[in-house]
Design an enzyme around this catalytic site. Structure first.
Site, mmCIF file in Angstrom:
data_model
loop_
_atom_site.group_PDB
_atom_site.id
_atom_site.type_symbol
_atom_site.label_atom_id
_atom_site.label_comp_id
_atom_site.label_asym_id
_atom_site.label_seq_id
_atom_site.Cartn_x
_atom_site.Cartn_y
_atom_site.Cartn_z
ATOM 1 N N ASP A 180 -11.462 -7.080 -2.145
ATOM 2 C CA ASP A 180 -12.491 -6.235 -2.751
ATOM 3 C C ASP A 180 -12.117 -5.972 -4.202
ATOM 4 O O ASP A 180 -10.941 -6.075 -4.578
ATOM 5 C CB ASP A 180 -12.629 -4.895 -2.005
ATOM 6 C CG ASP A 180 -13.786 -4.072 -2.562
ATOM 7 O OD1 ASP A 180 -14.882 -4.630 -2.748
ATOM 8 O OD2 ASP A 180 -13.595 -2.877 -2.864
ATOM 9 N N SER A 181 -13.127 -5.610 -4.985
ATOM 10 C CA SER A 181 -12.862 -5.251 -6.372
ATOM 11 C C SER A 181 -11.917 -4.049 -6.448
ATOM 12 O O SER A 181 -11.221 -3.878 -7.447
ATOM 13 C CB SER A 181 -14.187 -4.925 -7.067
ATOM 14 O OG SER A 181 -14.869 -3.934 -6.327
ATOM 15 N N TYR B 153 -16.800 -4.082 -10.300
ATOM 16 C CA TYR B 153 -17.428 -5.371 -10.594
ATOM 17 C C TYR B 153 -18.954 -5.229 -10.722
ATOM 18 O O TYR B 153 -19.624 -6.121 -11.215
ATOM 19 C CB TYR B 153 -17.165 -6.357 -9.452
ATOM 20 C CG TYR B 153 -15.799 -7.002 -9.413
ATOM 21 C CD1 TYR B 153 -14.735 -6.544 -10.181
ATOM 22 C CD2 TYR B 153 -15.580 -8.107 -8.583
ATOM 23 C CE1 TYR B 153 -13.484 -7.163 -10.112
ATOM 24 C CE2 TYR B 153 -14.343 -8.734 -8.518
ATOM 25 C CZ TYR B 153 -13.292 -8.254 -9.280
ATOM 26 O OH TYR B 153 -12.072 -8.880 -9.200
ATOM 27 N N GLY B 154 -19.464 -4.110 -10.202
ATOM 28 C CA GLY B 154 -20.917 -3.932 -10.009
ATOM 29 C C GLY B 154 -21.783 -4.176 -11.225
ATOM 30 O O GLY B 154 -22.939 -4.556 -11.104
ATOM 31 N N CYS C 89 -16.409 -7.356 -0.717
ATOM 32 C CA CYS C 89 -17.193 -6.768 -1.806
ATOM 33 C C CYS C 89 -18.595 -7.394 -1.844
ATOM 34 O O CYS C 89 -18.728 -8.627 -1.909
ATOM 35 C CB CYS C 89 -16.454 -7.056 -3.113
ATOM 36 S SG CYS C 89 -17.284 -6.507 -4.586
ATOM 37 N N ASN C 90 -19.616 -6.552 -1.815
ATOM 38 C CA ASN C 90 -20.996 -7.070 -1.870
ATOM 39 C C ASN C 90 -21.270 -7.778 -3.182
ATOM 40 O O ASN C 90 -21.927 -8.815 -3.221
ATOM 41 C CB ASN C 90 -21.997 -5.922 -1.701
ATOM 42 C CG ASN C 90 -22.088 -5.449 -0.277
ATOM 43 O OD1 ASN C 90 -22.902 -5.935 0.491
ATOM 44 N ND2 ASN C 90 -21.244 -4.506 0.114
ATOM 45 N N THR C 91 -20.780 -7.199 -4.264
ATOM 46 C CA THR C 91 -21.039 -7.790 -5.580
ATOM 47 C C THR C 91 -20.408 -9.177 -5.662
ATOM 48 O O THR C 91 -21.038 -10.133 -6.123
ATOM 49 C CB THR C 91 -20.486 -6.869 -6.688
ATOM 50 O OG1 THR C 91 -20.960 -5.533 -6.453
ATOM 51 C CG2 THR C 91 -20.925 -7.327 -8.056
ATOM 52 N N GLU D 148 -15.165 6.862 -6.364
ATOM 53 C CA GLU D 148 -13.874 6.550 -7.000
ATOM 54 C C GLU D 148 -13.214 7.816 -7.568
ATOM 55 O O GLU D 148 -12.001 7.919 -7.630
ATOM 56 C CB GLU D 148 -14.072 5.543 -8.142
ATOM 57 C CG GLU D 148 -14.457 4.160 -7.680
ATOM 58 C CD GLU D 148 -13.259 3.312 -7.266
ATOM 59 O OE1 GLU D 148 -12.164 3.532 -7.791
ATOM 60 O OE2 GLU D 148 -13.434 2.434 -6.408
ATOM 61 N N CYS E 233 -23.040 -1.627 -0.220
ATOM 62 C CA CYS E 233 -21.885 -1.484 -1.112
ATOM 63 C C CYS E 233 -20.768 -0.846 -0.301
ATOM 64 O O CYS E 233 -21.006 0.101 0.468
ATOM 65 C CB CYS E 233 -22.246 -0.594 -2.302
ATOM 66 S SG CYS E 233 -20.829 -0.187 -3.326
ATOM 67 N N THR E 234 -19.588 -1.368 -0.499
ATOM 68 C CA THR E 234 -18.435 -0.938 0.296
ATOM 69 C C THR E 234 -18.142 0.560 0.225
ATOM 70 O O THR E 234 -17.578 1.123 1.145
ATOM 71 C CB THR E 234 -17.189 -1.684 -0.209
ATOM 72 O OG1 THR E 234 -17.135 -1.535 -1.636
ATOM 73 C CG2 THR E 234 -17.242 -3.139 0.145
ATOM 74 N N HIS E 235 -18.521 1.187 -0.890
ATOM 75 C CA HIS E 235 -18.179 2.600 -1.088
ATOM 76 C C HIS E 235 -19.125 3.569 -0.369
ATOM 77 O O HIS E 235 -18.781 4.726 -0.172
ATOM 78 C CB HIS E 235 -18.230 2.951 -2.574
ATOM 79 C CG HIS E 235 -17.097 2.395 -3.367
ATOM 80 N ND1 HIS E 235 -16.819 1.058 -3.431
ATOM 81 C CD2 HIS E 235 -16.161 3.017 -4.136
ATOM 82 C CE1 HIS E 235 -15.770 0.868 -4.219
ATOM 83 N NE2 HIS E 235 -15.352 2.044 -4.662
HETATM 84 N N1 DGL Z 1 -17.076 -3.299 -3.864
HETATM 85 C C1 DGL Z 1 -18.286 -3.258 -4.633
HETATM 86 C C2 DGL Z 1 -19.479 -3.659 -3.787
HETATM 87 O O1 DGL Z 1 -19.435 -3.639 -2.558
HETATM 88 C C3 DGL Z 1 -18.520 -1.900 -5.239
HETATM 89 C C4 DGL Z 1 -17.548 -1.537 -6.310
HETATM 90 C C5 DGL Z 1 -17.708 -2.353 -7.570
HETATM 91 O O2 DGL Z 1 -18.739 -2.235 -8.257
HETATM 92 O O3 DGL Z 1 -16.793 -3.091 -7.861
HETATM 93 O O4 DGL Z 1 -20.486 -4.023 -4.336
#
Ligand code: DGL
Length: 281
Positions: free
Chosen positions: A18-19, A50-51, A81-83, A166, A200-202
């Protein structure tokens, strides 16, 4: 053909990338369902989020992370990570793996989520809440509409949600405004939405507030559980890969940022203390 990682049939842990910290929500779901395997988690915390980054940069960073996990011995890597899944997975699968690591596999989180959401939704009107990068990529829309022709998919970027998590503000009163705003904007696009992907993971950490501002008849779909189910199914169907995953129930953590920072925040996501190593990728 130039193989970067030429050891065939190598055995090792499942890599989860993940990012930053968010992928810990996915790792948690996977380990809960499949505690028998070994895992390595890599968070590129030094370069997160990363978003809002471009396709090229997300691809470059994600490929570096995948190579790192390969070099640590992982035959299989999950882009939690979705992004990264939206912007880098396809290129890695189609342009990198066949030529440089033909015996390894990289999987993402978008396809498994798309598969499940089409089953969960009755109205086939589906909403997606995610980072700007994931929404702009239209990955969920394309994937769901391909799997379920006739489905309607609308998305809403929530650029403040990741920073709220975060910065440990996810359960504070200040988060209410942004959570309500994101949900209202999504629902204003389509009043028939009956299912919302938390893409999104968060976002599972904002669940209490999301539930508060989302009408009760709408199903919310966080990903950890479904990604775990999908991975279990993948390993059942791919015995040759399943046999290459080592089974010791261990989990190693690596971060590109400071160990102290990772330890503190990982606690929020996992509710346990973890040992972590700093690495470069
Ligand atoms: N992990 C990213 C996601 O699931 C979210 C955090 C990021 O923007 O890096 O999209």
């Amino acid at each position: 053909m130039q193989a970067d990682f030429p050891v065939p049939n190598l055995s090792g842990p499942i890599g989860v990338f993940d990012s930053g910290f968010g992928g810990l929500t996915i790792l948690d779901g996977i380990r809960h369902k499949m505690p028998q395997y070994d895992y390595i988690y890599l968070g590129d915390n030094a370069r997160a989020p990363y978003g809002t980054r471009s396709f090229d940069v997300v691809y470059e960073f994600t490929l570096q992370a995948v190579k790192k996990l390969f070099s640590l011995g992982c035959p299989l890597v999950i882009l939690a990570c979705n992004t990264a899944s939206a912007k880098a997975l396809r290129s890695i699968q189609q342009q990198y793996l066949p030529f440089h690591a033909p015996d390894r596999r990289v999987l993402g989180v978008i396809r498994p989520t798309a598969e499940v959401v089409g089953v969960l939704s009755k109205s086939k009107h589906i909403g997606v809440l995610a980072t700007e990068g994931t929404i702009k990529s239209e990955s969920y829309k394309l994937e769901i509409e391909k799997l379920y022709p006739g489905a309607t998919v609308v998305g809403q970027a929530c650029p403040m949600w990741v920073p709220l998590v975060e910065n440990n503000e996810f359960d504070k009163p200040g988060a209410d405004y942004f959570v309500k705003d994101g949900i209202d904007k999504l629902l204003a696009q389509d009043s028939q939405i009956d299912t919302i992907i938390l893409g999104c993971t968060h976002y599972p950490l904002l669940m209490q507030k999301i539930v508060k501002y989302c009408p009760g008849n709408i199903q919310l779909v966080p990903q950890g559980h479904y990604i775990a189910e999908s991975l279990e199914d993948y390993l059942r169907r791919h015995g040759e890969m399943d046999r290459r995953i080592t089974r010791g129930g261990s989990c190693q953590y690596f971060t590109t940022e400071s160990r102290t920072k990772f330890r503190e925040s990982a606690n929020v996501f996992l509710h346990e203390e973890v040992e972590v190593e700093r690495t470069t990728i």
